[in-house]
Design a protein around this motif. Structure first.
Motif, PDB file in Angstrom:
ATOM      1  N   ALA A   1     -12.033  -7.287   1.141  1.00  0.00           N
ATOM      2  CA  ALA A   1     -12.503  -6.776   1.895  1.00  0.00           C
ATOM      3  C   ALA A   1     -12.068  -6.046   2.644  1.00  0.00           C
ATOM      4  N   LEU A   2     -11.355  -5.439   1.277  1.00  0.00           N
ATOM      5  CA  LEU A   2     -11.235  -3.690   2.311  1.00  0.00           C
ATOM      6  C   LEU A   2     -10.591  -3.090   1.110  1.00  0.00           C
ATOM      7  N   ILE A   3     -11.490  -2.338   0.565  1.00  0.00           N
ATOM      8  CA  ILE A   3     -10.360  -1.354  -0.331  1.00  0.00           C
ATOM      9  C   ILE A   3      -9.491  -1.514  -0.277  1.00  0.00           C
ATOM     10  N   ILE A   4      -8.970  -1.338  -1.428  1.00  0.00           N
ATOM     11  CA  ILE A   4      -7.464  -1.160  -1.876  1.00  0.00           C
ATOM     12  C   ILE A   4      -6.310  -0.952  -2.942  1.00  0.00           C
ATOM     13  N   CYS A   5      -6.580   0.302  -1.745  1.00  0.00           N
ATOM     14  CA  CYS A   5      -5.892   1.458  -2.226  1.00  0.00           C
ATOM     15  C   CYS A   5      -4.188   1.410  -2.208  1.00  0.00           C
ATOM     16  N   PHE A   6      -3.337   1.485  -3.883  1.00  0.00           N
ATOM     17  CA  PHE A   6      -2.526   1.209  -3.423  1.00  0.00           C
ATOM     18  C   PHE A   6      -1.198   1.655  -4.568  1.00  0.00           C
ATOM     19  N   ALA A   7       0.261   2.163  -4.202  1.00  0.00           N
ATOM     20  CA  ALA A   7       0.600   2.765  -5.401  1.00  0.00           C
ATOM     21  C   ALA A   7       1.369   1.194  -6.189  1.00  0.00           C
ATOM     22  N   ILE A   8       1.678   1.437  -7.233  1.00  0.00           N
ATOM     23  CA  ILE A   8       2.581   0.188  -7.773  1.00  0.00           C
ATOM     24  C   ILE A   8       4.226   0.170  -7.158  1.00  0.00           C
ATOM     25  N   SER A   9       4.186  -1.069  -6.406  1.00  0.00           N
ATOM     26  CA  SER A   9       5.535  -0.827  -5.555  1.00  0.00           C
ATOM     27  C   SER A   9       6.289  -1.228  -7.034  1.00  0.00           C
ATOM     28  N   THR A  10       7.961  -1.617  -6.006  1.00  0.00           N
ATOM     29  CA  THR A  10       9.883  -1.662  -7.341  1.00  0.00           C
ATOM     30  C   THR A  10       9.231  -3.801  -6.869  1.00  0.00           C
ATOM     31  N   PHE A  11       8.456  -4.166  -6.230  1.00  0.00           N
ATOM     32  CA  PHE A  11       8.218  -5.202  -6.258  1.00  0.00           C
ATOM     33  C   PHE A  11       8.145  -6.208  -7.442  1.00  0.00           C
ATOM     34  N   CYS A  12       9.070  -6.481  -8.448  1.00  0.00           N
ATOM     35  CA  CYS A  12       8.486  -7.133  -9.432  1.00  0.00           C
ATOM     36  C   CYS A  12       9.073  -9.199  -9.935  1.00  0.00           C
ATOM     37  N   PHE A  13       8.797  -9.420 -10.519  1.00  0.00           N
ATOM     38  CA  PHE A  13       9.408 -10.372 -10.663  1.00  0.00           C
ATOM     39  C   PHE A  13       9.034 -10.907 -12.484  1.00  0.00           C
ATOM     40  N   LYS A  14      10.006 -11.487 -13.140  1.00  0.00           N
ATOM     41  CA  LYS A  14       9.842 -11.795 -14.185  1.00  0.00           C
ATOM     42  C   LYS A  14       9.439 -13.362 -15.184  1.00  0.00           C
ATOM     43  N   SER A  15       8.096 -13.087 -16.366  1.00  0.00           N
ATOM     44  CA  SER A  15       7.396 -14.640 -16.338  1.00  0.00           C
ATOM     45  C   SER A  15       7.154 -14.168 -17.587  1.00  0.00           C
TER      46      SER A  15
ATOM     47  N   ALA B   1       8.374 -13.456 -20.517  1.00  0.00           N
ATOM     48  CA  ALA B   1       8.940 -12.183 -21.184  1.00  0.00           C
ATOM     49  C   ALA B   1       7.829 -10.682 -20.722  1.00  0.00           C
ATOM     50  N   GLN B   2       7.250 -11.590 -19.808  1.00  0.00           N
ATOM     51  CA  GLN B   2       6.460  -9.721 -19.376  1.00  0.00           C
ATOM     52  C   GLN B   2       7.024  -9.986 -18.105  1.00  0.00           C
ATOM     53  N   THR B   3       6.206  -8.218 -16.986  1.00  0.00           N
ATOM     54  CA  THR B   3       6.628  -8.412 -16.005  1.00  0.00           C
ATOM     55  C   THR B   3       5.510  -8.200 -15.422  1.00  0.00           C
ATOM     56  N   ILE B   4       5.566  -8.905 -14.023  1.00  0.00           N
ATOM     57  CA  ILE B   4       4.456  -9.186 -12.956  1.00  0.00           C
ATOM     58  C   ILE B   4       4.698  -7.906 -11.601  1.00  0.00           C
ATOM     59  N   VAL B   5       3.595  -7.288 -11.586  1.00  0.00           N
ATOM     60  CA  VAL B   5       4.180  -5.967 -10.529  1.00  0.00           C
ATOM     61  C   VAL B   5       2.827  -6.438  -9.811  1.00  0.00           C
ATOM     62  N   GLU B   6       2.807  -7.152  -8.820  1.00  0.00           N
ATOM     63  CA  GLU B   6       2.286  -7.581  -7.285  1.00  0.00           C
ATOM     64  C   GLU B   6       2.257  -6.795  -6.332  1.00  0.00           C
ATOM     65  N   PRO B   7       1.504  -5.534  -6.209  1.00  0.00           N
ATOM     66  CA  PRO B   7       1.655  -4.957  -5.274  1.00  0.00           C
ATOM     67  C   PRO B   7       2.199  -4.976  -3.772  1.00  0.00           C
ATOM     68  N   LYS B   8       2.817  -4.493  -3.258  1.00  0.00           N
ATOM     69  CA  LYS B   8       4.085  -4.937  -2.424  1.00  0.00           C
ATOM     70  C   LYS B   8       3.274  -4.750  -0.534  1.00  0.00           C
TER      71      LYS B   8
END
Length: 298
Positions: free
Chosen positions: A12-26, A28-35
């Motif tokens: 709700a706000l403008i979300i400007c993010f750099a993709i973090s190094t926090f990842c989890f596997k699911s 056979a694919q990598t999901i990168v949720e902004p940290k």
């Protein structure tokens, strides 16, 4: 059973993010949720009854709603990936079963409302229904979102069980929700309207997806969303014309939940009767839109 009239096909706000190094596997694919997300998005919040058969089961700021019916329940929004346990605990605290969830909905296909959707679908076997305009983004885990995607999956991809169009009716038991197409924030952002009742009164409830602007670019620079300015203008006009008793939103902060309800408060639907607050919120969003249009025209 999910009943949708033939005139409104399932399709709700403008979300400007750099993709973090926090990842989890699911699978056979990598999901990168902004940290770097606000702490309030992951903070637990005690669930409570809003009005009639409508309950709040989300986090401190990421609003998730449980609609309880005699044929099973409907869950709207699922927060971040780590919200799965919070939502599960909240539903249990209220005395309901997570596995009674029959339908999963979202007000927008961003990671902060879709994060736990796949996990909750796996546990409940519920049908996932989505505004058709957000179907592709849901299928690719947010990677194709015009503002937040950048080609990276921010949540586990899902193939929806049904596609909704503007004014589609989602029926379960004696409860009916109407989906309202409110594009801009995402291409398929939407709101839901429903009636709930208690022993004293019937309330018309709007669960609104407020049209906050989520891109730093000028509208005419958003190459993958040519109709973005037109869509925002449409949504603002359409939302100003809505009639309701109670309004809620995708984020608790958007409808001032914490000023209206404290965890120790007793049941009080009238706390959410706030047309003045809704109008003020839309006025502020209109000003932000007008500013963006002016910047775009330069």
């Amino acid at each position: 059973m999910i009943s949708i009239p033939l005139k409104y096909p399932i399709c709700a706000l403008i979300i400007c993010f750099a993709i973090s190094t926090f990842c989890f596997k699911s699978t056979a694919q990598t999901i990168v949720e902004p940290k770097d997300t606000p702490a309030e998005w992951s903070k637990p919040y005690p669930p409570f009854r809003i009005a009639g058969n409508l309950y709040y089961v989300g986090t401190y700021d990421l609003a998730c709603y449980l609609v309880v019916t005699e044929k099973g329940n409907i869950l709207i929004n699922t927060g971040l990936a780590n919200s799965k346990q919070i939502i599960s605990n909240n539903i249990k605290t209220l005395g309901f079963k997570l596995t009674d969830t029959k339908i999963l909905l979202t007000t927008q296909a961003h990671y902060d409302h879709m994060g736990a959707m796949a996990a909750l679908k796996k546990v409940t076997g519920a049908k996932v229904l989505v505004n058709a305009k957000d179907a592709q983004v849901m299928k690719d885990g947010g990677s194709s979102d015009y503002a937040l995607g950048n080609g990276v999956k921010t949540y586990v991809p899902l193939n929806p069980d049904g596609l909704l169009r503007d004014k589609a009716v989602i029926g379960l038991g004696s409860t009916k929700l109407v989906m309202l197409d409110h594009p801009g924030h995402t291409k398929g952002s939407c709101s839901f309207m429903l009636e709930v009742k208690d022993k004293a009164k019937t309330y018309k409830v709007l669960i609104a997806n407020m049209p906050s602007i989520v891109t730093d670019k000028k509208f005419n620079e958003v190459d993958t969303y040519k109709n973005i300015e037109k869509d925002y203008a449409y949504t603002l006009k359409a939302m100003k014309a809505l009639s309701f008793d109670i309004w809620l939103a995708s984020h608790a902060s958007q409808f001032n939940l914490h000023q209206k309800h404290q965890p120790t408060d007793s049941y009080n639907p009238t706390a959410f009767v706030d047309k003045k607050g809704y109008d003020k919120a839309l006025t502020d969003l209109q000003l932000a839109f007008d500013k963006k249009v002016k910047e775009t025209s330069k």
